[in-house]
Design a protein around this motif. Sequence first.
Motif, PDB file in Angstrom:
ATOM      1  N   PRO A   1       0.835  -1.204   0.000  1.00 59.70           N
ATOM      2  CA  PRO A   1       0.000   0.000   0.000  1.00 59.70           C
ATOM      3  C   PRO A   1       0.868   1.251   0.000  1.00 59.70           C
ATOM      4  O   PRO A   1       1.905   1.323   0.669  1.00 59.70           O
ATOM      5  CB  PRO A   1      -0.812  -0.133   1.289  1.00 59.70           C
ATOM      6  N   VAL A   2       0.449   2.219  -0.761  1.00 63.40           N
ATOM      7  CA  VAL A   2       1.189   3.475  -0.840  1.00 63.40           C
ATOM      8  C   VAL A   2       1.070   4.199   0.490  1.00 63.40           C
ATOM      9  O   VAL A   2       0.031   4.127   1.161  1.00 63.40           O
ATOM     10  CB  VAL A   2       0.628   4.335  -1.991  1.00 63.40           C
ATOM     11  N   PRO A   3       2.118   4.878   0.943  1.00 58.92           N
ATOM     12  CA  PRO A   3       2.012   5.634   2.204  1.00 58.92           C
ATOM     13  C   PRO A   3       0.846   6.611   2.163  1.00 58.92           C
ATOM     14  O   PRO A   3       0.413   7.081   1.111  1.00 58.92           O
ATOM     15  CB  PRO A   3       3.363   6.353   2.297  1.00 58.92           C
ATOM     16  N   ASP A   4       0.342   6.927   3.335  1.00 62.55           N
ATOM     17  CA  ASP A   4      -0.799   7.826   3.431  1.00 62.55           C
ATOM     18  C   ASP A   4      -0.412   9.283   3.225  1.00 62.55           C
ATOM     19  O   ASP A   4      -1.301  10.136   3.142  1.00 62.55           O
ATOM     20  CB  ASP A   4      -1.475   7.659   4.795  1.00 62.55           C
ATOM     21  N   GLY A   5       0.859   9.571   3.130  1.00 64.13           N
ATOM     22  CA  GLY A   5       1.289  10.935   2.856  1.00 64.13           C
ATOM     23  C   GLY A   5       2.786  11.073   3.074  1.00 64.13           C
ATOM     24  O   GLY A   5       3.439  10.196   3.661  1.00 64.13           O
TER      25      GLY A   5
END
Length: 797
Positions: A329-333
């Motif tokens: 999953p891509v980092p949340d920011g």
Amino acid sequence: MIDHLLGRPSVKSRRLQVLAVLAFWSAYLVRGHKHGPPVLRFLSRTLSKRLTAWQTVVITMSYLYAARNLSTLVGLASPDPLSNMYDATYFRATWVLTALDAGFWTAMKIGNKRLRDLASIVFSLFYLIAAEQADEKVRKVRASITVEHMRVSWNKGHQSPYLRFVQGLVRPRFTKWPPRQIRIARPAASDFTEPVSAWLYFDGPLSNLTRHNKVILDIPGGGFVAMDPRCNDDKLFAWAAKTGLPVLSLDYKKAPEFPYPYALNECYDVYSTIIKTRGRCIGLSGHEVPKVVITGDSAGGTLAASTTLMIIESGSSPVRRFQGQTDLPVPDGLVLFYPALDMNIGSWMSDEQMALIQDRRMRGTNRRIIQRKTSQYNHLAGTPHQSDDEDDTGPSSKSRSSLPANDQGPSGSPANTLPEHVRSPATEYAHPAATTWSQVQQHPPRPASPEATTKHPITTSTNPQPGASHHPEPMRTRLATSSMISYFNDRVLTPEMMRAMIILYIGPHNRPDFSQDYLLSPILAPDVLLSKFPKTYFLTGERDPLVDDTVIFAGRLRRVKAAMLASGGTRLEYRDSDALTEGFDEKAVAEVALIPGISHGFVQFPSVYPPAWKLIERTAGWIGDMFREASLRRRREVMVNGRREGGKERHHFRQESSGDEDKPLEMMSMTRLRAKSLREAREAREARDGAIAEEKEKDHEDQGTKAGNGLPGSGGGGEDGHSHAGSESEDNGNVNGVPGSSASNERRKKKIVAKRARKMEGEDDKSLVKLASTDDLLGRRMHGLAKGLTGMHGDPE
């Protein structure tokens, strides 16, 4: 002077000069006349009667100081390049940092550690007073800097016990819990087995970590060669206290011992381990995949951006999946502080770079940068300053070749079906190589005849004929230098230091392609990867040599996301109208905060630059906002996935018929079958069969009796030899109006039982429907499904 005479400046010759001068005058004071040479003896005797020794020393020192600054006194001094570069608070901070660097570099060769630590503070105090000598010392060291100089300069805040004590006094007390050093194992798919060291900052006991599902993953800076997480205690303690979340700061291996890409692989492996263990590797509960925000400053910002690109690429090819990599999953920011995103240090800005900087929608943020770049020529030539809108008609906003509208974008096709320019590094956003030269006329012009020359003298023409000479291709924007060259005399980060860091980071055995390797220079990242990049916050000083990297990378993110939204995911090429697309919010993609009047590294020394505390608190708010947005986004995804899964469950039984289509299709009403037991149904059938058999026997006997007596059958006889009226009268206990005997009562009871059995069987027949295989099965199925939705319960015609 000796080194100038020798024509070879060196420290040794200068040292010999100093020793020679000191030896000469010491010998003269001991062996010579106390009033000096014969020419000066009379003056010396006269002055010694009126001046004391202290007065003589003060007058001498004042004279020497005035002589050294004579040009300043008479107004002939050179202009100071730093006069309007920094604000007052930041310049005072750099004054202290320069004195500390000069003092620590002066004492760095002392062998004894205690003596070296003490001498470093003493020399630093001296250089605080002798600021010009400190500037000269630092300038010379940086011109030939080594990795040891950089480590002494950047690690001094943590390694020096005196500075550590002072920082502890100045820093606010955020938490009583000290940081914990931990080691994180590598994932199974990694090529490395050595665990990664890290420091965990958390405002509370470790047992409370199980209550959290959010993690701040910090990658500290330090030019890839220095600075562990403890050098950033101010920022990390503040984040842990203000957010209440665990902050994991990586102590990755430094160059040159571990060159590129070792540190990058460490950062990627730590993120993979956190996701795959669901945070159990750092003490979380492991019940769900934690939300992660990645932060990084300077070189750490480079690693954070490159790590995010690796995460986006994870599991994206069959080779990666074969090697055991899965989609992460891509980092949340991301929160990036003054990151170094372009390792190809250049001098000139390209048209594409200037187009991103001069974007109308970002004029408010980039106003000062635009003014400085457009005024470079005017400052050199002395021409009047022009307006900020002079270049509006310059470059087109289209920066890359077009993607056809009928081609599928990254959301609708695999990566290998995308056009090559979308998947390849964006080299036009890096600092360009040599200027492109073009030949205006391919063929030389025909020479003019003598007669034509005589009849028609040469005049200036508004449309001259193209010649055979080569001409440079004109730039569509005002010629401007990069920020690295514009701020080459920065007091914190100089081009010499940047050059040294890049050489050490790459290592002696690597030869990367600076125009292609986007993990080394994230500013080159392909559009298809940037389209999946999470929201990113940038915090950079306007006078930072790396400010161009921030502005250009943020501009690329906005344009790619705007093109994706405007085209519905089928186009990555930016058009002027994309930014006006309904629903596009540039702040939801990237936010840039450019702090006026400051340069590099301000978050790392809030003790001498107090405004940094407010900036650290501001970034803590950014982190909280990203986690809240991630929570809302995941809730929406869960609701959407729930509706999708619910739709799948509703349509789960709508499958094609099996190979047994030749058999009758049975549709049972399970509600009615559950209302009756199989035993009751079996008993009802047996009673009905017995009653029917006895009734048939009795009918045969009655018919025989009637035939023998010659009596006509009463009522309208049917085909079975008895009437329905007779049956009804028998139910009432009468046969042909005559009270029945005991035998007739017996038969009547059996008929009642048989009637009830037939009624129950009729219900079974209604609950069990058999269709021939030749019927329209699909039409009946659809009709049966539609009945429950529309309220129609009739059979299809």
